[in-house]
Structure formats: structure tokens, C-alpha cells
Design a protein around this motif. Structure first.
Motif, PDB file in Angstrom:
ATOM      1  N   ILE A  27     -18.188  39.577  -3.652  1.00 31.02           N
ATOM      2  CA  ILE A  27     -17.682  40.208  -4.857  1.00 31.02           C
ATOM      3  C   ILE A  27     -17.953  41.710  -4.824  1.00 31.02           C
ATOM      4  O   ILE A  27     -18.994  42.144  -4.347  1.00 31.02           O
ATOM      5  CB  ILE A  27     -18.359  39.559  -6.084  1.00 31.02           C
ATOM      6  CG1 ILE A  27     -17.756  40.078  -7.378  1.00 31.02           C
ATOM      7  CG2 ILE A  27     -19.854  39.801  -6.071  1.00 31.02           C
ATOM      8  CD1 ILE A  27     -18.264  39.307  -8.592  1.00 31.02           C
ATOM      9  N   ASP A  28     -16.988  42.527  -5.301  1.00 36.61           N
ATOM     10  CA  ASP A  28     -17.220  43.968  -5.333  1.00 36.61           C
ATOM     11  C   ASP A  28     -18.003  44.328  -6.595  1.00 36.61           C
ATOM     12  O   ASP A  28     -18.159  43.529  -7.518  1.00 36.61           O
ATOM     13  CB  ASP A  28     -15.907  44.747  -5.248  1.00 36.61           C
ATOM     14  CG  ASP A  28     -14.979  44.449  -6.415  1.00 36.61           C
ATOM     15  OD1 ASP A  28     -15.411  44.638  -7.568  1.00 36.61           O
ATOM     16  OD2 ASP A  28     -13.826  44.043  -6.177  1.00 36.61           O
ATOM     17  N   ASN A  29     -18.484  45.586  -6.636  1.00 37.02           N
ATOM     18  CA  ASN A  29     -19.390  45.985  -7.720  1.00 37.02           C
ATOM     19  C   ASN A  29     -18.752  45.880  -9.096  1.00 37.02           C
ATOM     20  O   ASN A  29     -19.370  45.402 -10.043  1.00 37.02           O
ATOM     21  CB  ASN A  29     -19.870  47.421  -7.484  1.00 37.02           C
ATOM     22  CG  ASN A  29     -20.822  47.522  -6.313  1.00 37.02           C
ATOM     23  OD1 ASN A  29     -21.468  46.532  -5.956  1.00 37.02           O
ATOM     24  ND2 ASN A  29     -20.914  48.690  -5.709  1.00 37.02           N
ATOM     25  N   GLN A  30     -17.503  46.334  -9.218  1.00 35.03           N
ATOM     26  CA  GLN A  30     -16.852  46.303 -10.521  1.00 35.03           C
ATOM     27  C   GLN A  30     -16.628  44.864 -10.984  1.00 35.03           C
ATOM     28  O   GLN A  30     -16.890  44.521 -12.136  1.00 35.03           O
ATOM     29  CB  GLN A  30     -15.515  47.050 -10.452  1.00 35.03           C
ATOM     30  CG  GLN A  30     -14.751  47.096 -11.767  1.00 35.03           C
ATOM     31  CD  GLN A  30     -15.537  47.791 -12.870  1.00 35.03           C
ATOM     32  OE1 GLN A  30     -16.328  48.679 -12.621  1.00 35.03           O
ATOM     33  NE2 GLN A  30     -15.319  47.362 -14.102  1.00 35.03           N
ATOM     34  N   GLU A  83     -25.612  36.630  -3.996  1.00 33.30           N
ATOM     35  CA  GLU A  83     -24.911  37.040  -5.215  1.00 33.30           C
ATOM     36  C   GLU A  83     -25.204  36.084  -6.364  1.00 33.30           C
ATOM     37  O   GLU A  83     -25.362  36.501  -7.514  1.00 33.30           O
ATOM     38  CB  GLU A  83     -23.410  37.108  -4.936  1.00 33.30           C
ATOM     39  CG  GLU A  83     -23.019  38.254  -4.023  1.00 33.30           C
ATOM     40  CD  GLU A  83     -21.595  38.128  -3.505  1.00 33.30           C
ATOM     41  OE1 GLU A  83     -21.071  39.134  -2.996  1.00 33.30           O
ATOM     42  OE2 GLU A  83     -21.018  37.027  -3.600  1.00 33.30           O
ATOM     43  N   ARG A  84     -25.286  34.798  -6.039  1.00 35.33           N
ATOM     44  CA  ARG A  84     -25.581  33.817  -7.084  1.00 35.33           C
ATOM     45  C   ARG A  84     -26.978  34.056  -7.670  1.00 35.33           C
ATOM     46  O   ARG A  84     -27.178  34.025  -8.887  1.00 35.33           O
ATOM     47  CB  ARG A  84     -25.474  32.407  -6.503  1.00 35.33           C
ATOM     48  CG  ARG A  84     -25.518  31.289  -7.530  1.00 35.33           C
ATOM     49  CD  ARG A  84     -25.249  29.953  -6.847  1.00 35.33           C
ATOM     50  NE  ARG A  84     -23.886  29.886  -6.334  1.00 35.33           N
ATOM     51  CZ  ARG A  84     -22.835  29.489  -7.052  1.00 35.33           C
ATOM     52  NH1 ARG A  84     -23.004  29.117  -8.306  1.00 35.33           N
ATOM     53  NH2 ARG A  84     -21.635  29.451  -6.513  1.00 35.33           N
ATOM     54  N   ARG A  85     -27.943  34.322  -6.788  1.00 38.03           N
ATOM     55  CA  ARG A  85     -29.302  34.619  -7.263  1.00 38.03           C
ATOM     56  C   ARG A  85     -29.323  35.905  -8.081  1.00 38.03           C
ATOM     57  O   ARG A  85     -30.036  36.001  -9.090  1.00 38.03           O
ATOM     58  CB  ARG A  85     -30.270  34.735  -6.085  1.00 38.03           C
ATOM     59  CG  ARG A  85     -30.602  33.398  -5.417  1.00 38.03           C
ATOM     60  CD  ARG A  85     -31.807  33.537  -4.504  1.00 38.03           C
ATOM     61  NE  ARG A  85     -31.572  34.503  -3.437  1.00 38.03           N
ATOM     62  CZ  ARG A  85     -31.056  34.202  -2.254  1.00 38.03           C
ATOM     63  NH1 ARG A  85     -30.720  32.934  -1.977  1.00 38.03           N
ATOM     64  NH2 ARG A  85     -30.868  35.134  -1.337  1.00 38.03           N
ATOM     65  N   ALA A  86     -28.507  36.893  -7.646  1.00 43.64           N
ATOM     66  CA  ALA A  86     -28.464  38.170  -8.362  1.00 43.64           C
ATOM     67  C   ALA A  86     -27.887  37.997  -9.768  1.00 43.64           C
ATOM     68  O   ALA A  86     -28.375  38.598 -10.730  1.00 43.64           O
ATOM     69  CB  ALA A  86     -27.644  39.188  -7.573  1.00 43.64           C
TER      70      ALA A  86
END
Length: 455
Positions: A27-30, A83-86
Motif C-alpha cells: 500500500i502507498d502512503n496516501q 503493514e497489517r501490524r502497522a
């Protein structure tokens, strides 16, 4: 009723913006920020907030983790494990802490957090400013965090009161200023304090002063000598005040007075007072001067004022002159002489119509020692001067320097070079120390002993 019972997991089949179900790209930041904001809002809409309040912190985090994971699964959002953990971590930060600021607050190397609108966050590490990649979703997101901080200490910030001082649960000092005063958006400045309180030995190890200076400051604090710690912003005034207050006898009753409570005194008998801004109707303000006056009725052995900055100085000086020996405070000034000038100007702010000489006499009779601290070019803090106020000569307050730090240069790496030394002056307060059973070695005042700073 549990948090889980407030959800209808599996109702939606929508996909996070910028993501395709079944894709393997990250996934990108936005898109990540939009996903996080949407999940957060969904939780707020569906969670029983009352039930949240009844859960312990760790239990709440575990419940939020399960709920976020179920939401991600129900929406078919493809994220890798990191990403999921984030996402889970950031949602936990939003629900239980201060959002994007939480990682910075958890970093022990960060001493200042400077939020310049929602788009830019700087931190100070080891005396140097660094730009971070931390961002808020928008100004509304940042304002929610500011409201959460200030409401926790019973304060407010809005267009009618766009500036506020507050503190975090760990004692860190917070200043926020919002539009219309802040032109580009909300600004937040957080001055952090170490989770582990520094001791004088740490100051010596960090070469902020030398053992002889540490021994003298300890003796002055124990002997109830009135002192003022002077320095610029971020120079370590409050840290040194905390350390010196640690030498106060545990049997003494200490009253602390601050605009925003941040002192961390360790004695068992400490009474903490904090000023209060006016309410939305402009009423109910309690100033530091009112608190200083009230403290005199509280039978204090010592009065510690976090920082003098206005008319309260006249009451503080009178307290020092009327039996409250050993009082401590800090002041913003670049030199010990400037500190006395600022005190004199503050006396004028009290509205007293008295000659300059009288004001200077009050200062010289109340305060015995001025300790000057500074943050040098390399970001390191040092006690650069200890001076004794010796009295008056005509209309001038006289001072003599006992210890000082002299800078001699800067290395190629940017580290400050210099040395600490005594000025060869035998202080007048040695007699007072002797009466209280403390004798300092005469050799510590030898001007020929130089203590070079090593990088």
C-alpha cells in the motif's frame, strides 16, 4: 457489554482506496493514511466508548487488535504482515494515545517534538533537529490530538483562546498555538523529560560540570541557600532544578508553583500547585503570583517556583527575605547579570512605585547564588558559570564568579572544546555552610586547576 458486541463485522465489501482485492503490491502512503482514517472512524462509530473506559490498557489494546483484524478481513484489504501490524499499532495509538506522536514519545533519544502543522514534524536528538516522516491526516486530525492533550489537564484551545500550555501524563511540557494566530495551521511544541530522572553523577559523566561544581551545588542546596538557575530555552534549567531539589532534606515541606506542572521532586512531603488560565468567559484565572502568596499560608519549608516570568517575583523575593530560605527558581536569561536585570524588570511589572535601588537591594538580599546553564553549539548542555551575589556598591548589585566554563574552539566534527576552572575566589557563603556542618575543601578554588572537556 463488550466492544466486540458493538460490531457487525462482515457487512461491507468495500476496498481501501488505491488497493485491489487479491493484489500483492504494498500500500502507498496516501492510501495507507486513508485506510487508517476510515478504520478509525468505523471503530468510533461502532464501539461502545463506555465499555472502552472500563477495560485495562492491555486488554483494550488486545480487543482493538482483534477488531481491526476482522475489519481488514471483512473488507478484503490485501496487506503484507508488516503493514497489517502497522495498521493495528496505529489504530491502537489513535484510540489509546496521541496518534502519530506515540512512536516519538516512546523514543528515549527524542528530547523535543516540534509539530509544524499536520504536514511536518521535527524532533531533537542529541541537541540536533531532524525532520521525521511523521504526518497527520489533516489539520482536523492534528486538532483532535491537541484537544486530547489539553483536555486531559482541564484546559482548552479554540479561536477565543488559541494558545495553551499543558503537559502529558509523563510530565512532558506541551505548548500549542492554533489559527488564527498560527497562520499555516496548528503548531505543537513538546519538551520531553527523561523517563529516568537524571542525577548529578550523570551531569558529571556527561561533562556538563565538574565534580567540584557538583559538590558545591549539593552543599548550597542542603544549606538552604537561595538560588536562581538562569539559562536560555532548552538549556537544561528545569533538569538541573530537579537534580538540586533532590538534596533537600526529606523532612522538609516543599511547595512547588508552576504554570504547567513538570517538576519531578522525589521527597515525600511535596505540595504541587499549578496556575489556571481564564475560562471561556474570561473569569477564574489563577496566576503564579496568587499561588506564591497562597503558598506562604501553607507552612512551607521551601518554595520552588518552576520559572519566574512576571509580577510573582516580588512575592517570591519577599518570601526569601522573610524566613523561607533555600528557595529555588529558574529564569530565562543569557548571563547571570542579565538574570538580575530581568528580575528588576519583573519587579516593575508588579506595579510597585519604588526606586531602582530598592528593587536591586531586594534582589541582592534575597538571592545568594546564580547558576548559569547553556546549550552550546554542539547541542550539549553545560553549567557555564556559578556566581555569588555579594551585595551592593552604590546602585549596582555586585557579583563574583566562583566557577566558569571557557570555550576555546570547535573540532572538525563540530564538538565544542574548552575547560572548566575555578576563578580563585573564596565565596562568602562558606561561613554559612560551615555553620550548617558542611566544609568544602580549599583546593577546589585553585584557579590553576583546569578541567578540559574531552569529546
Amino acid at each position: 457489554m463488550s466492544l466486540r458486541s458493538q460490531f457487525n463485522i462482515g457487512e461491507t465489501e468495500s476496498v481501501a482506496p488505491g488497493l485491489v482485492p487479491g493484489s500483492v503490491r504494498t500500500i502507498d502512503n496516501q492510501a495507507y493514511r486513508e485506510l487508517k482514517a476510515r478504520l478509525h472512524q468505523t471503530l468510533l462509530d461502532r464501539v461502545n466508548l463506555k465499555a472502552m473506559e472500563n477495560l485495562g490498557e492491555q486488554q483494550l489494546k488486545e480487543e482493538l487488535k482483534r477488531l481491526v483484524q476482522e475489519l481488514l478481513k471483512s473488507e478484503n484489504v490485501v496487506l503484507n504482515d508488516a503493514e497489517r501490524r502497522a495498521v493495528v499499532r496505529d489504530i491502537q495509538y489513535e484510540m489509546t494515545g496521541f496518534g502519530p506522536l506515540e512512536p516519538l514519545l516512546a523514543d528515549p533519544t527524542v528530547t523535543d517534538i516540534l509539530v509544524n502543522t499536520s504536514r511536518q514534524v521535527y524532533v531533537e536528538r542529541f541537541g540536533k533537529l531532524q525532520l521525521t516522516d511523521v504526518k497527520f491526516n489533516d489539520e482536523a486530525h492534528l486538532m483532535k490530538i491537541i484537544d486530547k492533550i489539553v483536555s486531559g489537564v482541564g484546559r482548552r484551545v479554540d479561536e477565543s483562546s488559541p494558545m495553551v500550555d499543558a503537559r502529558l501524563p509523563d510530565g512532558s511540557r506541551v505548548n500549542a498555538i492554533i489559527p488564527p494566530l498560527a497562520v499555516d495551521g496548528p503548531i505543537v511544541s513538546i519538551r520531553r523529560f527523561s523517563a529516568k530522572a537524571l542525577a548529578m553523577d550523570d551531569f558529571v559523566r556527561l561533562q556538563s560540570l565538574i565534580p567540584d561544581m557538583a559538590l558545591m551545588l549539593e552543599a548550597l542546596a542542603k544549606s538552604k541557600i537561595n538560588m536562581i538557575i538562569s539559562g536560555g530555552t532548552g538549556s537544561g534549567k528545569t533538569t538541573l532544578l530537579n537534580i538540586m531539589s533532590g538534596y533537600i532534606d526529606p523532612s522538609e515541606r516543599i511547595v512547588t508553583i508552576e504554570d504547567a506542572a513538570e517538576l519531578q521532586l522525589q521527597q515525600p512531603h511535596v505540595v504541587r500547585l499549578e496556575s489556571r488560565p481564564p475560562n471561556i468567559e474570561g473569569k477564574g484565572e489563577i496566576t503564579q503570583r496568587m499561588l506564591v502568596r497562597n503558598s506562604l499560608r501553607m507552612r512551607p519549608d521551601r518554595i520552588v517556583v518552576g520559572e519566574v516570568r512576571g509580577p510573582e517575583v516580588i512575592d517570591m523575593l519577599q518570601a526569601m527575605n522573610t524566613g523561607h530560605e533555600g528557595s529555588l527558581t529558574t529564569i530565562h536569561a543569557n548571563t547571570p547579570r542579565d538574570a538580575l536585570t530581568r528580575l528588576e524588570n519583573m519587579i516593575g511589572m508588579a506595579g510597585l512605585n519604588q526606586p531602582t535601588k530598592v528593587a536591586r537591594y531586594q534582589i541582592s538580599s534575597a538571592i545568594s547564588v546564580v547558576v548559569q546553564v547553556a546549550r552550546l553549539l554542539d547541542g550539549k548542555r553545560k553549567v557555564v558559570s556559578i556566581q555569588e551575589i555579594t551585595g551592593m556598591e552604590g546602585d549596582v548589585v555586585t557579583m563574583q564568579e566562583i566557577f566558569g566554563f571557557r570555550q576555546t574552539g570547535v573540532t572538525k566534527a563540530g564538538a565544542v572544546q574548552g575547560y572548566f576552572h575555578a576563578l580563585g575566589v573564596r565565596p562568602r557563603f562558606l561561613e554559612r555552610l560551615h555553620v550548617r556542618g558542611i566544609d568544602l575543601p580549599e583546593t577546589m578554588f585553585d584557579p590553576n586547576r583546569l578541567y578540559e572537556v574531552t569529546t
